[in-house]
Write an enzyme that holds these catalytic residues in place. Sequence first.
Site, PDB file in Angstrom:
ATOM      1  N   ARG A  36       0.923  -1.215   0.064  1.00  0.00           N
ATOM      2  CA  ARG A  36       0.077  -0.014   0.032  1.00  0.00           C
ATOM      3  C   ARG A  36       0.795   1.235  -0.116  1.00  0.00           C
ATOM      4  O   ARG A  36       0.158   2.327   0.273  1.00  0.00           O
ATOM      5  CB  ARG A  36      -0.905  -0.029   1.283  1.00  0.00           C
ATOM      6  CG  ARG A  36      -1.922  -0.913   1.108  1.00  0.00           C
ATOM      7  CD  ARG A  36      -2.762  -1.218   2.632  1.00  0.00           C
ATOM      8  NE  ARG A  36      -3.840  -2.004   2.542  1.00  0.00           N
ATOM      9  CZ  ARG A  36      -4.152  -2.511   3.385  1.00  0.00           C
ATOM     10  NH1 ARG A  36      -3.837  -2.340   4.652  1.00  0.00           N
ATOM     11  NH2 ARG A  36      -5.363  -3.535   3.528  1.00  0.00           N
ATOM     12  N   CYS A  99      12.705 -14.846  -7.592  1.00  0.00           N
ATOM     13  CA  CYS A  99      11.957 -15.190  -6.304  1.00  0.00           C
ATOM     14  C   CYS A  99      13.060 -15.762  -5.257  1.00  0.00           C
ATOM     15  O   CYS A  99      12.587 -15.916  -4.279  1.00  0.00           O
ATOM     16  CB  CYS A  99      10.741 -15.941  -6.759  1.00  0.00           C
ATOM     17  SG  CYS A  99       9.622 -15.123  -7.770  1.00  0.00           S
ATOM     18  N   GLY A 132      -1.073  -5.842  -7.344  1.00  0.00           N
ATOM     19  CA  GLY A 132      -1.515  -6.741  -8.614  1.00  0.00           C
ATOM     20  C   GLY A 132      -0.436  -7.563  -8.889  1.00  0.00           C
ATOM     21  O   GLY A 132       0.686  -7.671  -8.235  1.00  0.00           O
ATOM     22  N   CYS A 229      -3.142 -19.021  -4.867  1.00  0.00           N
ATOM     23  CA  CYS A 229      -2.023 -17.937  -5.253  1.00  0.00           C
ATOM     24  C   CYS A 229      -1.737 -17.226  -4.475  1.00  0.00           C
ATOM     25  O   CYS A 229      -2.248 -16.666  -3.501  1.00  0.00           O
ATOM     26  CB  CYS A 229      -2.617 -17.241  -6.593  1.00  0.00           C
ATOM     27  SG  CYS A 229      -3.620 -18.054  -7.812  1.00  0.00           S
ATOM     28  N   CYS A 230      -0.214 -16.843  -4.271  1.00  0.00           N
ATOM     29  CA  CYS A 230       0.366 -16.118  -3.504  1.00  0.00           C
ATOM     30  C   CYS A 230       0.195 -14.716  -3.718  1.00  0.00           C
ATOM     31  O   CYS A 230       0.101 -14.046  -4.660  1.00  0.00           O
ATOM     32  CB  CYS A 230       1.880 -16.290  -3.450  1.00  0.00           C
ATOM     33  SG  CYS A 230       2.717 -15.804  -4.826  1.00  0.00           S
TER      34      CYS A 230
END
Length: 461
Positions: A36, A99, A132, A229-230
């Site tokens: 955020r 990742c 997103g 989903c992560c």
Amino acid sequence: MNVFGNCTPFKLRYIPRFSRKSYVIGVGMTNFIKPRGQVDYPVMAREAMVKALMDIGKTYDVIQQAYVGYCFGDSTCGQRAVYQLGMTQIPVINVNNNCSTGSTALYLARQAVEFGIVDCALALGFEKMAKGSISSSFNDRTSPLDTTVSLLSETRGITNSPFTAQIFGNAGIEYCEKYGATAEHMAKIGEKNHRHSAKNPYAQLKDVYTLDQVKSSPQIFGPLTKLQCCPTSDGSAAVIVASEKFVLENNLQNQAIEIVAQELATDSPNLLEKKSSIELAGADMTRKAAKQVYKKAGITPNDIQVIELHDCFSANELITYDALGLCKPGQAHKLIDSNDVTYGGKYVINPSGGLISKGHPLGATGLAQCSELVWQLRGWCTNRQVPNIKYALQHNIGLGGAVVVTIYKQAELSNKNDDKEGWKQRFNYNPAIESKGITEKDFRNVCSKQVSEYLIATAKL
């Protein structure tokens, strides 16, 4: 005259590999939160580092090298993060391996210790992500995943769904087609990991869902629903690695966790040649790394009790059971059906909730996995504690590609006690089951003697 002119030829001599044992002695992490824009990366990094140093009861002066992992940010974010605790002029290396970035930072810190370069190193990871699904940041150059994109198009085609969901979702579809698993098996993985995360104070998502709720949540791609989903996440984690000499000199035997074996592997030709969705998701590099760590550790998968596995999508957890050798090839779904992936079964996989519900701030993920396993091996996790752990395994993968597989165990050192309340030595709370922020006093207690008063004054605590 020979090729050496008038000089006497010399013989190349084999120099044996010099290696020492390495131990994780301190860990710390922040809450993983929804992106955020409310918390900047220096603030997150500071909290993780302070907690890791509180864990060992030392100041930043003991850190001789720092490896700092992140995927989104400018070139020297690592220096900006660690300077807050002191400008001690140590080497600071910025790391990006998609990742698997956090575990790659740990891999480098562990190497520095094992090869005698330093006695104490810091691996730090953080990420401040956009909302997103992840998209490319650079559209004016070749994508590192251009081959993956081409192969995805050739195998099962490309849709408008999030790219990574297509990669891993297709891997799950292929596994079902080949071996008889079903979409329900993947949904069961999502249900399990959300159930586990309810007891993890650092998890981004703590709600428990029924299997039907997981299955009926919004479809993302193929068999994958939103609750499989992560989420994108902001957060940070830090791990301190040390030599046996450092551990003994600082009386840290009771909390030291040995890194028994660790391997970093990259993609094999199977990625290109097999035209397989499972291989496109990086399964072969996991097989390679797993085979090597078992060999180095002198154990088999049957010796493992607890696993933190890179479940960016439930489909990846499914195919990774195979790749890690946790089951016979093609029988991952039978492991689920027999309840051998949760408490009371053969393995407890993702007691933290995994990426699916704990969250996935790319640079921090591997170090958060390490933190969970260290707390588990210390016996600190109480309400989510896996019993009778001898060995723990960590799996952290990044497309493009790299995977790090690590095996840990409790240290076997002189004057070590079976102390499951060691947290009382450093904290006024148990960090494995309670997440608290840091205070200015905590910050000052672990800062280097060379810390800048200017940076302390500008820190927002």
